[in-house]
Write a protein that holds these residues in place. Structure first.
Motif, mmCIF file in Angstrom:
data_model
loop_
_atom_site.group_PDB
_atom_site.id
_atom_site.type_symbol
_atom_site.label_atom_id
_atom_site.label_comp_id
_atom_site.label_asym_id
_atom_site.label_seq_id
_atom_site.Cartn_x
_atom_site.Cartn_y
_atom_site.Cartn_z
ATOM 1 N N GLU A 1 0.961 -1.264 -0.132
ATOM 2 C CA GLU A 1 0.105 0.023 -0.074
ATOM 3 C C GLU A 1 0.881 1.086 -0.051
ATOM 4 N N ILE A 2 1.942 1.124 0.747
ATOM 5 C CA ILE A 2 2.815 2.365 0.758
ATOM 6 C C ILE A 2 3.519 2.591 -0.444
ATOM 7 N N LEU B 1 3.152 5.922 -2.490
ATOM 8 C CA LEU B 1 4.257 6.915 -3.242
ATOM 9 C C LEU B 1 4.283 6.939 -4.458
ATOM 10 N N GLY B 2 3.603 6.253 -5.221
ATOM 11 C CA GLY B 2 3.588 6.261 -6.796
ATOM 12 C C GLY B 2 4.748 5.572 -7.345
ATOM 13 N N ARG B 3 5.167 4.563 -6.752
ATOM 14 C CA ARG B 3 6.040 3.651 -7.227
ATOM 15 C C ARG B 3 5.515 2.387 -8.126
ATOM 16 N N GLU C 1 10.166 -6.059 -6.395
ATOM 17 C CA GLU C 1 11.546 -5.449 -6.517
ATOM 18 C C GLU C 1 11.435 -4.148 -5.994
ATOM 19 N N THR C 2 10.635 -3.253 -6.353
ATOM 20 C CA THR C 2 10.516 -1.934 -6.074
ATOM 21 C C THR C 2 9.968 -1.955 -4.498
ATOM 22 N N GLU C 3 9.358 -2.864 -3.949
ATOM 23 C CA GLU C 3 8.810 -2.992 -2.737
ATOM 24 C C GLU C 3 10.007 -3.219 -1.778
#
Length: 534
Positions: A359-360, A364-366, A371-373
C-alpha cells in the motif's frame, strides 16, 4: 483483705475506655480487605469453588467465608471469577515504563507481574534499573532477564565475528553480575543483531553462568520460519549443555509452506522433555507477529552500526545483493509481494503507520512489483527503520500450540501510550482474548486451564515465589473478572482499546483497577531472581 468494689470499679473504667478506642486490637478489623461472594479459580488448574478471600498487609490471609465487619474494605465479587493476577513472562518495557509507570495496558488486561529483558534486549546494569523503578514506583510487579544482545553489544558492539576469549569472559562476567543483581535468567534474540552473529558455544557459555545462579534460558530462537526446526533444536541443545531450563519465546510457525506442522515442532519440545530436558514455551494468541523492519534484510547487511548499514545501502552492488536475498526469502515463503508487512511505527513519516508495504509503495507512486517494494524497505531502513506487524501465521497452528499443556500466555508487548502509533493489539488484549475467544467462544481451553497458563505455570517456570496461586501467605495479586463478558477489544485496525470484563486488579493487596477503572495506585514490587545477593 480484697476490695471487690475497687476491682469492679477499675474493670468498669477499663471497659469504658476501650469502648471509645476503635483502634484497640479486640475491636479492630481483622483484615484490610475481604473479597466476598466469588468463584475462586486458584491457578492450579483445579475447578472453581465458592469462597471469600481475606487480605492483610499485602498477603492473602485467609480463604473461607467472612462477615462484612471483618475488614476495612469489602469487595463484592458478585459470583464473578477470583483468580491470581496474570503473570506475563515476555514483555519489553525498558524504554517506556519510566514514563508510563501505571502500565495501564497491562493492568486493564489483568496482568499484575511482568518479566522484561526478553529477546536478548535488556538493561545491562540491572541494579541501577531496579533502583530506578523502585524510586519512581510502579502499578505492576517487574522482573528482568539479562539480554545476550545487550551484553554482546556492550562488549563487542555490532561486529560480525566470534568473541575473543577475553570478550567471552567479559560477557560471562556481565551475566554473572546481572544474576547477582536479581536477573531471573538469560535471554537471547538470535534473529537480531548482534545476537544473530553468535554461534551456539558462545550462548552456552553465558547460559552456564545463568544456570549457576538458578536462572532460566529464554530464547527468541534463530529462525521461526523455514529453519524453525533447527532453531528449536539449538535452544534445546543449549539447555542440555548448560543444564538450564529452557523457555522458547512466542512459539510459532512463520513460514507459509510450513503451516500445519506445529504438531511436529511441538513434538520436538515433548521429545526433549521425555529426555529430561526442562523445556517450556509461551505464545501470544494472534496470527501476526511484531518486530523491527531490519529483520527483513539479511543480517550481514546490518553489521557494524548505522553508518556501515548506510554505506551498504547506498552502494549499488551491495544494495542489489541485499535486494536479491530479500526476494529469495519472499519466494521461499511462497509470497508474491510484501503485503503481509504492516508499519506500526515509523518516526520518519507517521502517515505511513497502519499501511502495509504494498500500500505504501502505491501511495508513493512507485511501480507495483516486489522489486520496488524491496527497494522501499531498504529506503526505510536507511532512514531509521520501523516497527512492523507481520501477518505470517495460521490460526490452526495458533490453536494447536495454545492447547499444548505447557504453553504460557505472554504478550511480547511493551508499555503502550494510548492512541499513539498503530501497535500490535496483543499489548492490550492477550489474556482477555484467550478468556473470551478461545475459552468462551471457541471452547479450545477450559477456563481453569487457561487461568493456570497465565498464573501458576509462569510463576513456577520463572521461580517467582509466593505468586501465581490463591494460597494463604501468597502475595495478594488478584484479578476479578466476569467469565461471560471478558473480551479483548483491540484489533489490528483499531489497536488502542482496553480489554473489557476485568473489573478489579489487586497488586500486593492494593486495588489498582477498581470497578473497571485504573486507580493510579502504585503498589508494584521488584521480582528478583534466585541468584540475588543482598
Amino acid at each position: 483483705m480484697i476490695h471487690f468494689h475497687k476491682i469492679f470499679k477499675n474493670k468498669l473504667l477499663f471497659l469504658l475506655l476501650i469502648s471509645n478506642c476503635t483502634s484497640f486490637s479486640i475491636f479492630a478489623q481483622k483484615y484490610d480487605l475481604v473479597i466476598k461472594n466469588g468463584h475462586v479459580i486458584d491457578g492450579s488448574g483445579n475447578p472453581w469453588f465458592a469462597a471469600d478471600i481475606a487480605i492483610k498487609n499485602g498477603k492473602i490471609a485467609g480463604i473461607g467465608f467472612y462477615q462484612i465487619n471483618d475488614a476495612l474494605q469489602i469487595i463484592d465479587a458478585q459470583k464473578q471469577i477470583i483468580s491470581p493476577g496474570f503473570i506475563d513472562v515476555h514483555t519489553h518495557v525498558e524504554d517506556a515504563i519510566q514514563k508510563l509507570p501505571t502500565a495501564d495496558n497491562f493492568i486493564y488486561d489483568g496482568v499484575t507481574s511482568i518479566i522484561t529483558g526478553n529477546c536478548g534486549s535488556s538493561e545491562v546494569n540491572l541494579a541501577n534499573f531496579f533502583n530506578e523503578l523502585k524510586q519512581i514506583q510502579l502499578s505492576i510487579n517487574v522482573g528482568s532477564l539479562i539480554g545476550h544482545n545487550s551484553v554482546r553489544r556492550y562488549v563487542m558492539r555490532n561486529v560480525f565475528r566470534d568473541p575473543t576469549p577475553k570478550e567471552q569472559t567479559q560477557m560471562e562476567n556481565l551475566v554473572e553480575k546481572a544474576m547477582k543483581d536479581g536477573a531471573v535468567g538469560l535471554a537471547t534474540g538470535l534473529i537480531y543483531i548482534p545476537g544473530t552473529y553468535s554461534k551456539t558455544p558462545e550462548v552456552v557459555g553465558l547460559a552456564k553462568v545463568a544456570s549457576m545462579y538458578g536462572g532460566i534460558y529464554a530464547s527468541h530462537i534463530r529462525d521461526e520460519a523455514s529453519k524453525v526446526k533447527e532453531a528449536i533444536n539449538e535452544a534445546i541443545n543449549i539447555g542440555r549443555e548448560a543444564n538450564i531450563p529452557v523457555e522458547i519465546s512466542h512459539f510459532k510457525i512463520s513460514s507459509k509452506p510450513l503451516w500445519g506442522q506445529s504438531n511436529f515442532t511441538l513434538n520436538l519440545v515433548e521429545k526433549a522433555r521425555l529426555e529430561g530436558i526442562d523445556v517450556n514455551i509461551d505464545q501470544y494468541p494472534y496470527t501476526a507477529s511484531s518486530t523491527n523492519m531490519g529483520t527483513m534484510l539479511p543480517s550481514w547487511a546490518l553489521a557494524d552500526g548505522d553508518s556501515m548499514v548506510h554505506v551498504r545501502l547506498t552502494n549499488p552492488e551491495t544494495r542489489k545483493q541485499i535486494r536479491e536475498q530479500m526476494l529469495i526469502g519472499l519466494k521461499a515463503d511462497n509470497r508474491k509481494n510484501f503485503d503481509y508487512a504492516f508499519v506500526a511505527r515509523y518516526k520518519e513519516d507517521s502517515t505511513l503507520n497502519g499501511k502495509n508495504i504494498s500500500e505504501i509503495n502505491k501511495f508513493l507512486g512507485r511501480k507495483t512489483n516486489k522489486e520496488t517494494e524491496a527497494e522501499l524497505i531498504m529506503d526505510m531502513v536507511d532512514k531509521g527503520g520501523a516497527q512492523m506487524i507481520f501477518h505470517k501465521m495460521n490460526e490452526d497452528d495458533v490453536v494447536k500450540i495454545l492447547q499444548y499443556p505447557f504453553t504460557m500466555i505472554a504478550s511480547d508487548a511493551g508499555v503502550i501510550q494510548f492512541n499513539k502509533n498503530v501497535p500490535h493489539p496483543r499489548g492490550y488484549g492477550s489474556n482477555a482474548r484467550v478468556l473470551g475467544v478461545y475459552v468462551r467462544q471457541k471452547n479450545v481451553l477450559r477456563l481453569e486451564d487457561a487461568v493456570r497458563r497465565m498464573t501458576s505455570l509462569p510463576a513456577q517456570r520463572f521461580k517467582i515465589d509466593n505468586r501465581g496461586l490463591i494460597r494463604v501467605g501468597y502475595a495478594a495479586d488478584i484479578v476479578i473478572f466476569d467469565e461471560n463478558k471478558v473480551i479483548d477489544k483491540a484489533t489490528f485496525e483499531q489497536p488502542h482499546a482496553y480489554s473489557e470484563g476485568i473489573n478489579y486488579v489487586l497488586v500486593n493487596g492494593i486495588p489498582v483497577l477498581e470497578n473497571g477503572k485504573h486507580t493510579g495506585r502504585k503498589s508494584g514490587e521488584i521480582i528478583y531472581g534466585k541468584g540475588k545477593i543482598e
